[in-house]
Design an enzyme around this catalytic site. Structure first.
Site, short mmCIF file in Angstrom:
data_model
loop_
_atom_site.label_atom_id
_atom_site.label_comp_id
_atom_site.label_asym_id
_atom_site.label_seq_id
_atom_site.Cartn_x
_atom_site.Cartn_y
_atom_site.Cartn_z
N LEU A 1 -2.95 15.11 20.17
CA LEU A 1 -2.55 16.42 20.65
C LEU A 1 -1.36 16.28 21.62
CD1 LEU A 1 -3.82 19.13 19.83
CD2 LEU A 1 -4.91 19.20 22.07
N CYS B 1 2.84 5.73 6.69
CA CYS B 1 1.61 6.35 6.17
C CYS B 1 1.63 7.88 6.19
CB CYS B 1 0.39 5.82 6.91
SG CYS B 1 0.05 4.09 6.50
P1 NAD Z 1 3.75 -3.23 3.12
O1 NAD Z 1 4.96 -2.73 2.41
O2 NAD Z 1 3.85 -3.77 4.49
O3 NAD Z 1 3.02 -4.33 2.23
C1 NAD Z 1 2.90 -4.28 0.85
C2 NAD Z 1 3.03 -5.70 0.31
O4 NAD Z 1 2.70 -5.72 -1.08
C3 NAD Z 1 4.45 -6.27 0.42
O5 NAD Z 1 4.41 -7.48 1.14
C4 NAD Z 1 4.88 -6.46 -1.03
O6 NAD Z 1 5.74 -7.57 -1.20
C5 NAD Z 1 3.54 -6.67 -1.71
N1 NAD Z 1 3.54 -6.41 -3.16
C6 NAD Z 1 4.21 -5.45 -3.85
N2 NAD Z 1 3.93 -5.54 -5.17
C7 NAD Z 1 3.06 -6.57 -5.31
C8 NAD Z 1 2.38 -7.15 -6.43
N3 NAD Z 1 2.54 -6.65 -7.66
N4 NAD Z 1 1.56 -8.19 -6.22
C9 NAD Z 1 1.39 -8.68 -4.96
N5 NAD Z 1 2.00 -8.19 -3.87
C10 NAD Z 1 2.83 -7.14 -4.04
O7 NAD Z 1 2.72 -1.99 3.11
P2 NAD Z 1 1.45 -1.74 4.08
O8 NAD Z 1 1.88 -0.95 5.26
O9 NAD Z 1 0.71 -3.01 4.26
O10 NAD Z 1 0.61 -0.73 3.17
C11 NAD Z 1 -0.10 -1.16 2.02
C12 NAD Z 1 -1.04 -0.04 1.60
O11 NAD Z 1 -2.00 0.18 2.62
C13 NAD Z 1 -0.37 1.31 1.38
O12 NAD Z 1 -1.02 1.99 0.34
C14 NAD Z 1 -0.61 2.02 2.69
O13 NAD Z 1 -0.56 3.43 2.55
C15 NAD Z 1 -1.99 1.53 3.03
N6 NAD Z 1 -2.32 1.55 4.46
C16 NAD Z 1 -1.44 1.05 5.37
C17 NAD Z 1 -1.76 1.08 6.72
C18 NAD Z 1 -0.76 0.61 7.76
O14 NAD Z 1 -1.01 0.87 8.95
N7 NAD Z 1 0.32 -0.06 7.40
C19 NAD Z 1 -2.99 1.60 7.13
C20 NAD Z 1 -3.90 2.05 6.16
C21 NAD Z 1 -3.53 2.02 4.83
#
Ligand code: NAD
Length: 444
Positions: free
Chosen positions: A261, A271
């Protein structure tokens, strides 16, 4: 029984999950398609800033429980449980999520699964994804593999990722409709998360679509709360009221609560923005777009804060940025992170530069990412450096170091003592008494 775990996609979510699961005693193999990321993680060099994570990474590399690879064959051979943590960014030119990374991960893994395993999706996905992927796994996985899919959305916050992974508020598990497969998935995940269950963490078992919706509706709620107070800030500005007082007074109402808030420049990051947009896009496909029309307004209120910030800064300079110097404090989308995805701070900085201002940015951790994202901006070595010669200073990410700045010392560096506090993080009286013209979003 101890399961061997793999984590596919080792970004912010996956690297944290892999290191923390190893810390709980599991053998963990992380995989990423980015060879540089794999090499850095394997060397104990965290490719991003997350407080407290690097020591966890290092001690589990040293004790041999945690390894990294780029081989899907090795992962399929090793794992009893495969966590899918790849990215689901916004598609270019539309609101929907780009599912290619998730689809590619499943397509790479499934044909190699020759031993019984549970695949656990953790990425944030549009509702209906798990059902679709389960069909794909059934088609691609060899018959001897007996692979089951579960969905286990992740709620960690960057900046608190280790704490949130090891001590989550709740664990949500989406299981298939087949009772035998559902039991198997639930049993395995109860074993994996047994230390958290022992600490009485709520464990909610649901069907696939409900589990997927828990994540996106949580983000929709949080985004709505932030935009609600920022809408109040707009009204406060027009009515010469003080939104920080308003927010404080609201926060004492238990039904409302004070978290999320805080009025200011609004939300950003990898996200909330993309998740509410993907949610709207998916609702449209399901024929219930009206149910989420309010999220369009939530998004627009949020974007308007950035425009208002630029307007306020321009106003402080007498109506134009041309020939004026602007010191920007903050580049990360929030403090305690180096993540600049959809960062409000960088958006404001780049807009001002586009309007002719000479902008110098400083952030305690996000400089490398900010430089990569906006090579045309100038960067300083410190807050003092970014403020040197500035006609106006903008506080855009509320790092503790900025909250604690000495207004007298900063005042020596600038050309004019104008500050716009985009996060309502500073004490106006302290700054005004040091000779600053202090302005903030939502305050008279
Ligand atoms: P990010 O971009 O930091 O990490 C994604 C990773 O996946 C990258 O390192 C990329 O190289 C790898 N990748 C892509 N294609 C691939 C494949 N075919 N095989 C293996 N690795 C592959 O993203 P993130 O922030 O870690 O988010 C990942 C997911 O988690 C998203 O859906 C996001 O919405 C969700 N999420 C993120 C957070 C956060 O705080 N970052 C929190 C909750 C949920």
């Amino acid at each position: 029984m101890t399961h061997r775990l793999t984590v596919i996609g080792t970004g912010y979510l996956g690297a944290t999950h892999a290191a923390c699961m190893a810390d709980l005693g599991f053998e963990v193999l992380g995989l990423d398609v980015d060879p540089e990321k794999v090499a850095r993680l394997a060397a104990g060099d965290l490719p991003f800033y997350e407080p407290g994570l690097e020591p966890v990474l290092r001690r589990n590399l040293e004790n041999g429980r945690l390894r990294f690879t780029s081989s899907y064959e090795e992962v399929a051979e090793f794992g009893d449980v495969h966590f899918v943590c790849v990215g689901t960014p916004q598609k270019a030119g539309e609101y929907a999520a780009d599912m290619t990374y998730v689809d590619d991960a499943i397509t790479s893994l499934a044909p190699l699964l020759h031993r019984p395993c549970v695949i656990v999706g953790k990425s944030t996905v549009p509702v209906g994804t798990a059902e679709r992927l389960a069909g794909r796994i059934a088609m691609l996985a060899p018959a001897d593999g007996d692979a089951v899919l579960a969905w286990n959305p992740e709620f960690l916050r960057e900046g608190f990722a280790v704490q949130d992974t090891l001590h989550p508020d709740r664990i949500v598990v989406g299981v298939p409709s087949d009772p035998g497969a559902a039991d198997r998935a639930e049993k395995v995940l109860r074993e994996v998360y047994s230390s958290m269950l022992a600490a009485e963490t709520p464990f909610i078992v649901a069907d696939y679509p409900t589990s997927e919706l828990v994540k996106v509706s949580a983000n929709a709620f949080l985004a709505t709360k932030i935009s609600f107070i920022n809408a109040m800030a707009e009204v406060c500005e027009a009515a010469h009221a003080d939104v920080t007082k308003l927010s404080e007074a609201l926060s004492y109402d238990d039904r409302i609560g004070g978290r999320f808030l805080g009025p200011g420049l609004g939300f950003g990051g990898g996200c909330l923005p993309k998740d509410i947009r993907a949610f709207m896009a998916r609702a449209g496909e399901l024929g219930v777009d009206q149910a989420l029309t309010f999220l369009r307004e939530v998004d627009e209120i949020n974007i308007r804060r950035r425009i208002r910030m630029v307007d306020l800064a321009r106003h402080e300079l007498g109506g134009s940025f041309i020939g004026r110097t602007v010191g920007v404090l903050g580049a990360a989308f929030k403090p305690n992170s180096d993540d600049v995805r959809d960062s409000p701070a960088l958006d404001v900085a780049a807009t001002i530069r586009g309007q002719g201002g000479k902008v110098t940015v400083y952030d305690p951790q996000a400089m490398a990412n900010a430089r990569r994202a906006h090579p045309a901006l100038d960067f300083g070595e410190s807050a003092m450096d970014a403020a040197r010669g500035a006609h106006v200073v903008l506080l855009l990410t509320e790092w503790q170091e900025f909250r604690e700045m000495d207004p007298h010392a900063l005042g020596e560096a600038v050309a004019e003592r104008n500050i716009v506090d985009g996060r309502n993080a500073l004490d106006p009286e302290q700054w005004r008494s040091a000779g600053w013209n202090y302005r903030a979003l939502g305050r008279p």
